[in-house]
Design an enzyme around this catalytic site. Structure first.
Site, mmCIF file in Angstrom:
data_model
loop_
_atom_site.group_PDB
_atom_site.id
_atom_site.type_symbol
_atom_site.label_atom_id
_atom_site.label_comp_id
_atom_site.label_asym_id
_atom_site.label_seq_id
_atom_site.Cartn_x
_atom_site.Cartn_y
_atom_site.Cartn_z
ATOM 1 N N HIS A 38 -10.287 -1.918 11.411
ATOM 2 C CA HIS A 38 -9.443 -1.645 9.992
ATOM 3 C C HIS A 38 -10.447 -1.864 9.066
ATOM 4 O O HIS A 38 -11.636 -2.323 8.758
ATOM 5 C CB HIS A 38 -8.546 -2.858 10.362
ATOM 6 C CG HIS A 38 -8.806 -4.232 10.024
ATOM 7 N ND1 HIS A 38 -8.180 -5.228 9.230
ATOM 8 C CD2 HIS A 38 -9.898 -4.867 10.604
ATOM 9 C CE1 HIS A 38 -8.703 -6.259 9.365
ATOM 10 N NE2 HIS A 38 -9.829 -6.280 9.886
ATOM 11 N N CYS B 1 -6.729 0.498 4.167
ATOM 12 C CA CYS B 1 -6.405 0.436 5.565
ATOM 13 C C CYS B 1 -5.676 1.690 6.057
ATOM 14 O O CYS B 1 -6.067 2.225 7.229
ATOM 15 C CB CYS B 1 -5.646 -0.843 5.817
ATOM 16 S SG CYS B 1 -3.861 -0.775 5.041
ATOM 17 N N HIS C 91 -0.165 -3.625 6.010
ATOM 18 C CA HIS C 91 -1.450 -3.415 6.507
ATOM 19 C C HIS C 91 -1.371 -2.536 8.100
ATOM 20 O O HIS C 91 -0.283 -2.968 8.824
ATOM 21 C CB HIS C 91 -2.231 -4.678 6.754
ATOM 22 C CG HIS C 91 -3.580 -4.476 7.335
ATOM 23 N ND1 HIS C 91 -4.492 -4.359 6.132
ATOM 24 C CD2 HIS C 91 -4.326 -4.780 8.092
ATOM 25 C CE1 HIS C 91 -5.695 -4.123 6.656
ATOM 26 N NE2 HIS C 91 -5.808 -4.694 8.044
#
Length: 359
Positions: free
Chosen positions: A333, A273, A321
């Site tokens: 993402h 990520c 994240h």
């Protein structure tokens, strides 16, 4: 038409598609209900949703823990690279300092030998025995200059020796930190493998129809979260325009859609990520921290209603994240192992906050 313009048009098309799918509160990503066959056999063979929901929650926990460990791994890797570079620079300074010290010692030795050749007599005695007093006085002036130069040499030697001692101390400290970070990286790597292995093992126990139903439940949960976020009316307040660098970062992120997630990866063939977001902004000419936690800690925070395309949304209370906002309530993402870089709803996960790399 230039490459940049074509890329931005591609982004625009992607975002329009995203708005079509994501902006309507009543639109689902997929039918969350299982399709029963004419005989009803599919429904009969599936376990209760609450059982699969427990599996989904367990998988979320395992992959979340893997994401936290991935951030720790990336942070340790970044520190290791920095400390290795610092050790190399210190080694160069030590080599240069030692060469300088050797030169100073040679010069000091030459001065000592010159003094020895005068016989070491005091200046008064040299004047008495001199055949040419004027020549002696001229020489005495040079001797005085030599003595001052000798003191300067001794002072410079002392400073150089002190510098070398400090360089050695600093290098030792960097080595200790480097070793600690290597251990931290190895521990994080072990945790990542353990969590992902447990998740894969859990998923491997499911039959094909169970996996299909589990996927439907995941989509349903994401849809419900996105719908709740949109129903809050937040989207009507989000109308910021992307900066030039923001457009470039969105264009890069869009080009990566479909590439696999891989922990620790920064491209070009796979990403995690924060690897995706950091590389997108580096390509846009604005290097940012490597990990989602450091991106949250170091970059400027902006209100959710003020975010614009290119801004980064940080998720979960531990900042484990990160995704890039691309407009229309959508993000790009790299979700987790087994998935690919994808377009999703910005409200599908709990938002911690938003940061702006080019503030």
């Amino acid at each position: 038409m230039g490459t940049g313009k074509r890329g931005l048009i591609a982004v625009a098309v992607t975002v329009v598609c995203a708005v079509t799918v994501l902006a309507a509160p009543g639109t689902a990503f997929a039918d969350p209900s299982p399709k029963a066959s004419p005989t009803g056999s599919t429904t009969a063979t599936l376990p209760a949703d609450r059982d699969l929901e427990a599996v989904r929650e367990k998988l979320d926990t395992l992959y979340h823990d893997a994401a936290v460990a991935t951030d720790a791994y990336n942070a340790a890797q970044e520190k290791t690279e920095k400390q290795s570079a610092e050790i190399v620079e210190l080694a160069k300074k030590i080599v240069a300092g030692q060469a300088r010290l050797d030169d100073l010692k040679n010069r000091a030795g030459a001065a000592a030998r010159a003094q020895y050749r005068t016989g070491g007599l005091p200046p008064t005695a040299q004047l008495i025995f001199s055949d040419n007093p004027r020549q002696f006085l001229d020489g005495a002036g040079r001797v005085l200059q030599g003595q001052r130069a000798a003191k300067g040499l001794i002072g410079e030697m002392t400073r150089t020796q002190e510098d070398l001692k400090q360089y050695a101390t600093d290098a030792s400290d960097r080595w200790d930190k480097l070793e600690a970070n290597r251990k931290a990286k190895a521990a994080a790597q072990e945790t990542i493998k353990k969590q992902i292995s447990a998740a894969e093992k859990l998923e491997s126990r499911l039959e094909k129809k169970q996996k299909e139903r589990l996927a439907a439940l995941e989509k349903e949960a994401a849809h419900q979260a996105q719908t709740a976020w949109l129903d809050s009316g937040i989207l009507k307040d989000i109308n910021g325009k992307a900066s030039e660098q923001g457009k470039q970062s969105v264009e890069f992120a869009t080009q990566q859609i479909g590439k696999p997630y891989e922990w620790g990866a920064e491209g070009p063939n796979a990403f995690d990520c924060s690897g995706l977001t950091s590389q997108a902004w580096e390509k846009a000419g604005r290097p940012i921290p490597r990990t989602s936690q450091e991106q949250w800690r170091q970059l400027k925070h902006v209100a959710v209603e003020d975010m614009r395309p290119g801004d980064l949304i940080i998720y979960f209370s531990d900042a484990s994240h990160v995704a890039m906002y691309v407009g229309g309530g959508a993000i790009i993402h790299a979700p987790r192992p087994g998935r690919t870089v994808t377009l999703a709803g910005a409200g599908e996960m709990p938002i911690l906050g938003v940061v702006r790399p080019d503030a």
